[in-house]
Scaffold this motif. Structure first.
Motif, PDB file in Angstrom:
ATOM      1  N   ILE A 142       0.839  -1.205   0.000  1.00 16.70           N
ATOM      2  CA  ILE A 142       0.000   0.000   0.000  1.00 16.70           C
ATOM      3  C   ILE A 142       0.870   1.250   0.000  1.00 16.70           C
ATOM      4  CG2 ILE A 142      -1.664   1.308   1.371  1.00 16.70           C
ATOM      5  CD1 ILE A 142      -2.903  -1.394   2.147  1.00 16.70           C
ATOM      6  N   ILE A 143       1.991   1.226   0.724  1.00 18.51           N
ATOM      7  CA  ILE A 143       2.913   2.365   0.709  1.00 18.51           C
ATOM      8  C   ILE A 143       3.450   2.574  -0.702  1.00 18.51           C
ATOM      9  CG2 ILE A 143       5.166   3.192   1.509  1.00 18.51           C
ATOM     10  CD1 ILE A 143       4.534   1.863   4.211  1.00 18.51           C
ATOM     11  N   LEU A 144       3.860   1.500  -1.359  1.00 21.90           N
ATOM     12  CA  LEU A 144       4.357   1.616  -2.734  1.00 21.90           C
ATOM     13  C   LEU A 144       3.273   2.107  -3.680  1.00 21.90           C
ATOM     14  CD1 LEU A 144       6.571  -1.589  -3.012  1.00 21.90           C
ATOM     15  CD2 LEU A 144       7.317   0.784  -2.816  1.00 21.90           C
ATOM     16  N   LEU A 145       2.044   1.663  -3.486  1.00 20.41           N
ATOM     17  CA  LEU A 145       0.929   2.149  -4.295  1.00 20.41           C
ATOM     18  C   LEU A 145       0.733   3.644  -4.090  1.00 20.41           C
ATOM     19  CD1 LEU A 145      -1.488   1.363  -6.151  1.00 20.41           C
ATOM     20  CD2 LEU A 145      -2.809   1.114  -4.050  1.00 20.41           C
ATOM     21  N   GLY A 146       0.858   4.098  -2.838  1.00 17.88           N
ATOM     22  CA  GLY A 146       0.743   5.525  -2.549  1.00 17.88           C
ATOM     23  C   GLY A 146       1.835   6.333  -3.232  1.00 17.88           C
ATOM     24  N   LEU A 147       3.049   5.764  -3.302  1.00 17.42           N
ATOM     25  CA  LEU A 147       4.135   6.447  -4.011  1.00 17.42           C
ATOM     26  C   LEU A 147       3.836   6.567  -5.500  1.00 17.42           C
ATOM     27  CD1 LEU A 147       7.297   4.941  -2.297  1.00 17.42           C
ATOM     28  CD2 LEU A 147       6.522   7.315  -2.215  1.00 17.42           C
ATOM     29  N   LEU A 148       3.182   5.548  -6.053  1.00 20.12           N
ATOM     30  CA  LEU A 148       2.819   5.603  -7.463  1.00 20.12           C
ATOM     31  C   LEU A 148       1.696   6.602  -7.718  1.00 20.12           C
ATOM     32  CD1 LEU A 148       2.910   1.818  -8.422  1.00 20.12           C
ATOM     33  CD2 LEU A 148       4.535   3.601  -9.083  1.00 20.12           C
ATOM     34  N   ALA A 186       1.126   9.305  -5.876  1.00 18.94           N
ATOM     35  CA  ALA A 186       1.521  10.644  -5.430  1.00 18.94           C
ATOM     36  C   ALA A 186       1.666  11.671  -6.556  1.00 18.94           C
ATOM     37  CB  ALA A 186       2.793  10.558  -4.606  1.00 18.94           C
ATOM     38  N   PRO A 187       2.234  11.345  -7.719  1.00 23.65           N
ATOM     39  CA  PRO A 187       2.383  12.382  -8.753  1.00 23.65           C
ATOM     40  C   PRO A 187       1.060  12.824  -9.400  1.00 23.65           C
ATOM     41  CG  PRO A 187       3.876  10.555  -9.179  1.00 23.65           C
ATOM     42  CD  PRO A 187       2.973  10.149  -8.068  1.00 23.65           C
ATOM     43  N   LEU A 188       0.006  12.053  -9.220  1.00 27.27           N
ATOM     44  CA  LEU A 188      -1.276  12.421  -9.818  1.00 27.27           C
ATOM     45  C   LEU A 188      -1.857  13.632  -9.098  1.00 27.27           C
ATOM     46  CD1 LEU A 188      -2.840   8.863 -10.196  1.00 27.27           C
ATOM     47  CD2 LEU A 188      -1.748  10.254 -11.948  1.00 27.27           C
ATOM     48  N   PRO A 189      -2.708  14.395  -9.768  1.00 30.89           N
ATOM     49  CA  PRO A 189      -3.296  15.566  -9.118  1.00 30.89           C
ATOM     50  C   PRO A 189      -4.173  15.160  -7.936  1.00 30.89           C
ATOM     51  CG  PRO A 189      -3.923  15.449 -11.446  1.00 30.89           C
ATOM     52  CD  PRO A 189      -3.102  14.257 -11.153  1.00 30.89           C
ATOM     53  N   GLY A 190      -4.153  15.992  -6.918  1.00 32.22           N
ATOM     54  CA  GLY A 190      -4.948  15.716  -5.730  1.00 32.22           C
ATOM     55  C   GLY A 190      -4.099  15.113  -4.638  1.00 32.22           C
ATOM     56  N   PRO A 191      -4.668  14.996  -3.457  1.00 33.88           N
ATOM     57  CA  PRO A 191      -3.897  14.499  -2.312  1.00 33.88           C
ATOM     58  C   PRO A 191      -3.956  12.981  -2.151  1.00 33.88           C
ATOM     59  CG  PRO A 191      -6.003  15.259  -1.556  1.00 33.88           C
ATOM     60  CD  PRO A 191      -5.968  15.515  -3.050  1.00 33.88           C
ATOM     61  N   GLY A 192      -4.225  12.235  -3.196  1.00 31.59           N
ATOM     62  CA  GLY A 192      -4.460  10.794  -3.079  1.00 31.59           C
ATOM     63  C   GLY A 192      -3.314   9.982  -2.536  1.00 31.59           C
ATOM     64  N   GLY A 193      -2.075  10.365  -2.824  1.00 29.21           N
ATOM     65  CA  GLY A 193      -0.942   9.540  -2.432  1.00 29.21           C
ATOM     66  C   GLY A 193      -0.662   9.536  -0.940  1.00 29.21           C
ATOM     67  N   LEU A 194      -0.756  10.688  -0.295  1.00 29.53           N
ATOM     68  CA  LEU A 194      -0.406  10.783   1.120  1.00 29.53           C
ATOM     69  C   LEU A 194      -1.317   9.949   2.024  1.00 29.53           C
ATOM     70  CD1 LEU A 194       1.529  12.036   3.155  1.00 29.53           C
ATOM     71  CD2 LEU A 194      -0.049  13.957   3.315  1.00 29.53           C
ATOM     72  N   PRO A 195      -2.645  10.051   1.898  1.00 31.58           N
ATOM     73  CA  PRO A 195      -3.491   9.204   2.763  1.00 31.58           C
ATOM     74  C   PRO A 195      -3.276   7.707   2.532  1.00 31.58           C
ATOM     75  CG  PRO A 195      -4.808  10.933   1.771  1.00 31.58           C
ATOM     76  CD  PRO A 195      -3.455  10.981   1.133  1.00 31.58           C
ATOM     77  N   VAL A 196      -3.007   7.335   1.297  1.00 34.77           N
ATOM     78  CA  VAL A 196      -2.768   5.916   0.996  1.00 34.77           C
ATOM     79  C   VAL A 196      -1.472   5.461   1.658  1.00 34.77           C
ATOM     80  CG1 VAL A 196      -2.301   4.279  -0.869  1.00 34.77           C
ATOM     81  CG2 VAL A 196      -4.096   5.977  -1.129  1.00 34.77           C
ATOM     82  N   MET A 197      -0.428   6.298   1.579  1.00 34.24           N
ATOM     83  CA  MET A 197       0.836   5.939   2.214  1.00 34.24           C
ATOM     84  C   MET A 197       0.690   5.883   3.729  1.00 34.24           C
ATOM     85  SD  MET A 197       3.861   7.752   0.040  1.00 34.24           S
ATOM     86  CE  MET A 197       3.153   9.383  -0.044  1.00 34.24           C
TER      87      MET A 197
END
Length: 96
Positions: free
Chosen positions: A27-33, A35-46
């Motif tokens: 899930i952390i690695l998914l959040g890193l992937l 993260a570059p997309l628009p919006g805050p999606g990566g941080l909560p996932v990580m």
């Protein structure tokens, strides 16, 4: 024939723990992937993945505590959220 050594056999609890640690890392690695997309999606996932790893790994908890002591300003937002959730849980338990 002697019974199997307990150090060589994996219990259900240990397999579950290892699976949760693996899922947290994934899930952390998914959040890193994400993260570059628009919006805050990566941080909560990580953060979700980090919670899974921290709850199931003593080594990760030890590193987290060491990092908190070494860099208190960097970890202060995490600590505030953790304290808020802890207080909410205690109020729920003790009916304050």
């Amino acid at each position: 024939m002697s019974p199997p050594d307990t150090a060589q056999t994996l219990s259900f609890a240990r397999v579950r723990q290892l699976a949760l640690i693996g899922a947290g890392c994934t899930i952390i690695l998914l959040g890193l992937l994400i993260a570059p997309l628009p919006g805050p999606g990566g941080l909560p996932v990580m953060l979700l993945g980090g919670v899974l790893v921290l709850r199931n790994s003593a080594d990760a908890r030890r590193l987290f505590v060491r990092g908190k002591r070494r860099y208190p300003r960097m970890f202060s937002p995490v600590e505030r959220i953790r304290q808020k959730l802890r207080n909410r849980r205690l109020r729920k338990i003790y009916g304050d």
